[in-house]
Design an enzyme around this catalytic site. Structure first.
Site, PDB file in Angstrom:
ATOM      1  N   THR A 135     -11.011  38.020  38.933  1.00  0.00           N
ATOM      2  CA  THR A 135     -11.836  39.193  38.643  1.00  0.00           C
ATOM      3  C   THR A 135     -11.718  39.613  37.182  1.00  0.00           C
ATOM      4  O   THR A 135     -10.688  39.355  36.541  1.00  0.00           O
ATOM      5  CB  THR A 135     -11.374  40.365  39.546  1.00  0.00           C
ATOM      6  OG1 THR A 135     -11.949  41.572  39.067  1.00  0.00           O
ATOM      7  CG2 THR A 135      -9.861  40.534  39.537  1.00  0.00           C
ATOM      8  N   ASP A 136     -12.747  40.292  36.680  1.00  0.00           N
ATOM      9  CA  ASP A 136     -12.665  40.843  35.314  1.00  0.00           C
ATOM     10  C   ASP A 136     -11.688  42.023  35.254  1.00  0.00           C
ATOM     11  O   ASP A 136     -11.321  42.475  34.178  1.00  0.00           O
ATOM     12  CB  ASP A 136     -14.050  41.250  34.803  1.00  0.00           C
ATOM     13  CG  ASP A 136     -14.734  42.322  35.653  1.00  0.00           C
ATOM     14  OD1 ASP A 136     -14.195  42.700  36.717  1.00  0.00           O
ATOM     15  OD2 ASP A 136     -15.823  42.780  35.244  1.00  0.00           O
ATOM     16  N   GLU A 137     -11.268  42.527  36.431  1.00  0.00           N
ATOM     17  CA  GLU A 137     -10.379  43.704  36.431  1.00  0.00           C
ATOM     18  C   GLU A 137      -9.003  43.383  35.846  1.00  0.00           C
ATOM     19  O   GLU A 137      -8.256  44.287  35.489  1.00  0.00           O
ATOM     20  CB  GLU A 137     -10.265  44.283  37.847  1.00  0.00           C
ATOM     21  CG  GLU A 137     -11.638  44.628  38.395  1.00  0.00           C
ATOM     22  CD  GLU A 137     -11.641  45.447  39.678  1.00  0.00           C
ATOM     23  OE1 GLU A 137     -10.641  46.112  39.975  1.00  0.00           O
ATOM     24  OE2 GLU A 137     -12.669  45.406  40.372  1.00  0.00           O
ATOM     25  N   TYR A 160      -4.197  46.034  42.904  1.00  0.00           N
ATOM     26  CA  TYR A 160      -5.097  44.897  43.149  1.00  0.00           C
ATOM     27  C   TYR A 160      -5.221  44.027  41.894  1.00  0.00           C
ATOM     28  O   TYR A 160      -4.959  42.819  41.938  1.00  0.00           O
ATOM     29  CB  TYR A 160      -6.491  45.389  43.578  1.00  0.00           C
ATOM     30  CG  TYR A 160      -7.562  44.325  43.456  1.00  0.00           C
ATOM     31  CD1 TYR A 160      -7.551  43.190  44.270  1.00  0.00           C
ATOM     32  CD2 TYR A 160      -8.586  44.432  42.512  1.00  0.00           C
ATOM     33  CE1 TYR A 160      -8.522  42.194  44.150  1.00  0.00           C
ATOM     34  CE2 TYR A 160      -9.562  43.448  42.386  1.00  0.00           C
ATOM     35  CZ  TYR A 160      -9.521  42.326  43.209  1.00  0.00           C
ATOM     36  OH  TYR A 160     -10.482  41.341  43.075  1.00  0.00           O
ATOM     37  N   LYS A 164      -3.950  40.111  41.121  1.00  0.00           N
ATOM     38  CA  LYS A 164      -4.853  39.023  40.727  1.00  0.00           C
ATOM     39  C   LYS A 164      -4.421  38.452  39.368  1.00  0.00           C
ATOM     40  O   LYS A 164      -4.464  37.243  39.146  1.00  0.00           O
ATOM     41  CB  LYS A 164      -6.310  39.515  40.646  1.00  0.00           C
ATOM     42  CG  LYS A 164      -6.924  39.915  41.977  1.00  0.00           C
ATOM     43  CD  LYS A 164      -7.109  38.757  42.941  1.00  0.00           C
ATOM     44  CE  LYS A 164      -8.189  37.778  42.529  1.00  0.00           C
ATOM     45  NZ  LYS A 164      -8.411  36.736  43.564  1.00  0.00           N
TER      46      LYS A 164
HETATM   47  P1  NAD Z   1     -13.373  39.949  50.878  1.00  0.00           P
HETATM   48  O1  NAD Z   1     -12.346  41.020  50.976  1.00  0.00           O
HETATM   49  O2  NAD Z   1     -14.758  40.223  51.355  1.00  0.00           O
HETATM   50  O3  NAD Z   1     -12.874  38.662  51.692  1.00  0.00           O
HETATM   51  C1  NAD Z   1     -11.577  38.178  51.590  1.00  0.00           C
HETATM   52  C2  NAD Z   1     -11.370  37.108  52.654  1.00  0.00           C
HETATM   53  O4  NAD Z   1     -10.033  36.620  52.532  1.00  0.00           O
HETATM   54  C3  NAD Z   1     -11.534  37.623  54.085  1.00  0.00           C
HETATM   55  O5  NAD Z   1     -12.303  36.707  54.845  1.00  0.00           O
HETATM   56  C4  NAD Z   1     -10.102  37.681  54.622  1.00  0.00           C
HETATM   57  O6  NAD Z   1     -10.008  37.471  56.013  1.00  0.00           O
HETATM   58  C5  NAD Z   1      -9.439  36.557  53.830  1.00  0.00           C
HETATM   59  N1  NAD Z   1      -7.995  36.754  53.689  1.00  0.00           N
HETATM   60  C6  NAD Z   1      -7.343  37.868  53.274  1.00  0.00           C
HETATM   61  N2  NAD Z   1      -6.012  37.662  53.312  1.00  0.00           N
HETATM   62  C7  NAD Z   1      -5.820  36.382  53.748  1.00  0.00           C
HETATM   63  C8  NAD Z   1      -4.670  35.591  53.994  1.00  0.00           C
HETATM   64  N3  NAD Z   1      -3.432  36.067  53.808  1.00  0.00           N
HETATM   65  N4  NAD Z   1      -4.844  34.322  54.418  1.00  0.00           N
HETATM   66  C9  NAD Z   1      -6.094  33.811  54.627  1.00  0.00           C
HETATM   67  N5  NAD Z   1      -7.218  34.542  54.428  1.00  0.00           N
HETATM   68  C10 NAD Z   1      -7.076  35.806  53.996  1.00  0.00           C
HETATM   69  O7  NAD Z   1     -13.349  39.484  49.377  1.00  0.00           O
HETATM   70  P2  NAD Z   1     -14.558  38.976  48.453  1.00  0.00           P
HETATM   71  O8  NAD Z   1     -15.270  40.140  47.892  1.00  0.00           O
HETATM   72  O9  NAD Z   1     -15.317  37.925  49.171  1.00  0.00           O
HETATM   73  O10 NAD Z   1     -13.740  38.313  47.257  1.00  0.00           O
HETATM   74  C11 NAD Z   1     -13.425  36.930  47.255  1.00  0.00           C
HETATM   75  C12 NAD Z   1     -12.608  36.628  46.006  1.00  0.00           C
HETATM   76  O11 NAD Z   1     -13.347  36.993  44.842  1.00  0.00           O
HETATM   77  C13 NAD Z   1     -11.299  37.413  45.934  1.00  0.00           C
HETATM   78  O12 NAD Z   1     -10.304  36.568  45.420  1.00  0.00           O
HETATM   79  C14 NAD Z   1     -11.588  38.539  44.965  1.00  0.00           C
HETATM   80  O13 NAD Z   1     -10.424  38.944  44.280  1.00  0.00           O
HETATM   81  C15 NAD Z   1     -12.587  37.860  44.038  1.00  0.00           C
HETATM   82  N6  NAD Z   1     -13.525  38.789  43.382  1.00  0.00           N
HETATM   83  C16 NAD Z   1     -14.354  39.578  44.136  1.00  0.00           C
HETATM   84  C17 NAD Z   1     -15.255  40.427  43.483  1.00  0.00           C
HETATM   85  C18 NAD Z   1     -16.217  41.305  44.257  1.00  0.00           C
HETATM   86  O14 NAD Z   1     -16.952  42.067  43.643  1.00  0.00           O
HETATM   87  N7  NAD Z   1     -16.278  41.208  45.575  1.00  0.00           N
HETATM   88  C19 NAD Z   1     -15.295  40.475  42.094  1.00  0.00           C
HETATM   89  C20 NAD Z   1     -14.418  39.671  41.377  1.00  0.00           C
HETATM   90  C21 NAD Z   1     -13.557  38.811  42.023  1.00  0.00           C
HETATM   91  P1  TYD Z   2     -15.710  49.300  44.203  1.00  0.00           P
HETATM   92  O1  TYD Z   2     -16.937  48.825  44.925  1.00  0.00           O
HETATM   93  O2  TYD Z   2     -14.542  49.744  44.984  1.00  0.00           O
HETATM   94  O3  TYD Z   2     -15.318  48.139  43.181  1.00  0.00           O
HETATM   95  P2  TYD Z   2     -14.205  48.145  41.981  1.00  0.00           P
HETATM   96  O4  TYD Z   2     -13.321  49.295  42.134  1.00  0.00           O
HETATM   97  O5  TYD Z   2     -13.494  46.865  42.239  1.00  0.00           O
HETATM   98  O6  TYD Z   2     -14.984  48.152  40.714  1.00  0.00           O
HETATM   99  O7  TYD Z   2     -16.128  50.505  43.274  1.00  0.00           O
HETATM  100  C1  TYD Z   2     -17.132  50.376  42.279  1.00  0.00           C
HETATM  101  C2  TYD Z   2     -17.167  51.667  41.488  1.00  0.00           C
HETATM  102  O8  TYD Z   2     -17.627  52.717  42.353  1.00  0.00           O
HETATM  103  C3  TYD Z   2     -15.812  52.105  40.982  1.00  0.00           C
HETATM  104  O9  TYD Z   2     -15.982  52.714  39.699  1.00  0.00           O
HETATM  105  C4  TYD Z   2     -15.353  53.149  41.988  1.00  0.00           C
HETATM  106  C5  TYD Z   2     -16.666  53.776  42.440  1.00  0.00           C
HETATM  107  N1  TYD Z   2     -16.696  54.268  43.850  1.00  0.00           N
HETATM  108  C6  TYD Z   2     -17.112  55.573  44.125  1.00  0.00           C
HETATM  109  O10 TYD Z   2     -17.453  56.351  43.211  1.00  0.00           O
HETATM  110  N2  TYD Z   2     -17.149  55.978  45.420  1.00  0.00           N
HETATM  111  C7  TYD Z   2     -16.769  55.180  46.441  1.00  0.00           C
HETATM  112  O11 TYD Z   2     -16.780  55.623  47.629  1.00  0.00           O
HETATM  113  C8  TYD Z   2     -16.363  53.827  46.158  1.00  0.00           C
HETATM  114  C9  TYD Z   2     -15.956  52.890  47.247  1.00  0.00           C
HETATM  115  C10 TYD Z   2     -16.346  53.421  44.839  1.00  0.00           C
END
Ligand code: NAD
Ligand code: TYD
Length: 354
Positions: A135-137, A160, A164
């Site tokens: 993630t960019d975070e 989190y 990562k």
């Molecule tokens: P998500 O939370 O929707 O899904 C995570 C999946 O991982 C789930 O299916 C869960 O069952 C599985 N999981 C969790 N713990 C596990 C374990 N111990 N063993 C096996 N499986 C396990 O997440 P996502 O949004 O699909 O993100 C996928 C990846 O992308 C993550 O690594 C996340 O850090 C990264 N990412 C996500 C975003 C975003 O905006 N969603 C942005 C940047 C990076």
């Molecule tokens: P989120 O979807 O949790 O992603 P991330 O924290 O990983 O960027 O949140 C996106 C943005 O929205 C973040 O600045 C937090 C804000 N947010 C709210 O204002 N209200 C909410 O209920 C949630 C879930 C997020």
């Protein structure tokens, strides 16, 4: 099953989550010459219903395994003669990491370490790829200007993002120390179908459907840079096949927007699609998230110039498609709302009510 006939045998961890499901739905039909094993623990965020379209595909299997369990993982690698991995499994929600960081440390750090150890043990040059999705975070928070590049310093602020970042460092160390060929991607906030309604966009859609308050943290002027999940999956496909070993690729689509403006946009689209409203009236400013990063913005020059990636879906189009998907899939959304969700919602939002 003659597993040897497949050109690559690939473990996709977290394949039942939001991005993993979208990725498998794209890659399984696209690459019949590859065999995909979805390794997922099925936490609250994993949902096999997402994968109905491919569940019977010849080149796909699901294995319920926790990546924290080295022996169980090892057995899967043996069983399918695994060569490569696309690693998406993670605890992924910042607010949950604030309430309870332990699972984030275990899954995101120890789980990644287990996968790296298996990769090291089985590594074959030119045949094994480790694609680590991050993630960019990890780069922390930006001020009003500037972008994250692949050279930005790591400054994670939440449990989190710190977990990562730790995983990213391990992956890089395995390249530098053992000469393995991992590639890392750091992407911005994804949105699209199958995202669990704890994240901003699906949470706002669901609450607006129910006529519930739309909780915006702090002053709502925090900025996120949104990436449509299908564009992200195309980027992952490219990096898996063409990324340079040991390199990092940032992925983002230059869709920066303040949270409050985004929530208003969602309300406007829903008013247009469903009538009624204005749903903006449901917006409620609530106390801020501790350590809330102010702004994320990604510079994707490397993946654009070196690998020829370009996002195909405009922000407005992606947002409309996403709202429409959730309206068309109310049963999917309702299915997420169980006792666990209600408990989380109370923990995260009750003290926040203004
Ligand atoms: P998500 O939370 O929707 O899904 C995570 C999946 O991982 C789930 O299916 C869960 O069952 C599985 N999981 C969790 N713990 C596990 C374990 N111990 N063993 C096996 N499986 C396990 O997440 P996502 O949004 O699909 O993100 C996928 C990846 O992308 C993550 O690594 C996340 O850090 C990264 N990412 C996500 C975003 C975003 O905006 N969603 C942005 C940047 C990076
Ligand atoms: P989120 O979807 O949790 O992603 P991330 O924290 O990983 O960027 O949140 C996106 C943005 O929205 C973040 O600045 C937090 C804000 N947010 C709210 O204002 N209200 C909410 O209920 C949630 C879930 C997020």
């Amino acid at each position: 099953m003659d597993i040897g006939k497949y050109k690559k045998r690939i473990v996709v961890t977290g394949g039942a989550g939001f991005i993993g499901s979208n990725l498998l739905l794209t890659l399984v039909p696209r690459y019949p010459e590859y065999f995909f094993v979805n390794v997922d623990k099925l936490t609250y965020a994993g949902n096999l219903a997402n994968l109905k379209e491919i569940e019977n595909a010849e080149n796909y299997r699901f294995e319920k395994v926790d990546i924290r369990d080295f022996n169980a993982l090892s057995a899967i690698y043996e069983k399918y003669d695994i060569g490569s991995v696309m690693h998406l499994a993670a605890e992924s929600h910042v607010d949950r990491s604030i309430i309870g960081p332990a699972d984030f440390i275990q899954t995101n750090i120890i789980g990644t370490f287990n996968l790296l150890e298996l990769y090291r043990a089985r590594f074959k040059k030119d045949a094994s790829t480790f694609l680590h999705i991050s993630t960019d975070e990890v780069y922390g928070s930006l001020g009003e200007g500037g972008y994250f590049t692949e050279y930005s310093a790591y400054r994670p602020n939440s449990p989190y993002s710190a977990s990562k970042a730790s995983a990213d460092h391990l992956v890089r160390a395995y390249h530098n120390t053992y000469g393995l060929h991992p590639v890392i991607t750091n992407c911005s906030n994804n949105f699209g179908p199958y995202q669990f309604p704890e994240k901003l966009i699906p949470l706002m859609i669901r609450n607006a459907c129910e006529g519930k308050k739309l909780p915006v943290y702090g002053d709502g002027k925090h900025v996120r840079d949104w990436l449509y999940v299908e564009d992200h999956c195309e980027a992952l496909d490219l990096v898996f096949h063409e990324g340079e070993p040991g390199q990092t690729y940032n992925i983002g689509a230059h869709n920066e927007i303040e949270n409050i403006e985004l929530v208003r946009l969602i309300c406007g689209i829903m008013d247009e699609m469903l009538g009624g409203g204005p749903r903006e009236a449901l917006i409620e400013f609530v106390p801020d998230r501790p350590g809330h990063d102010r702004r994320y913005a990604i510079d994707s020059t490397r993946i654009i110039k070196e690998l020829g990636w370009r996002p195909q879906v405009s922000f407005e189009e992606g947002l409309r498609k996403t709202v429409q998907w959730y309206l068309d899939n109310r049963a999917w959304l309702d299915n997420c709302i169980n006792g666990e969700y209600v408990k989380y919602y109370e923990q995260n939002y009750t003290d926040r009510q203004s």
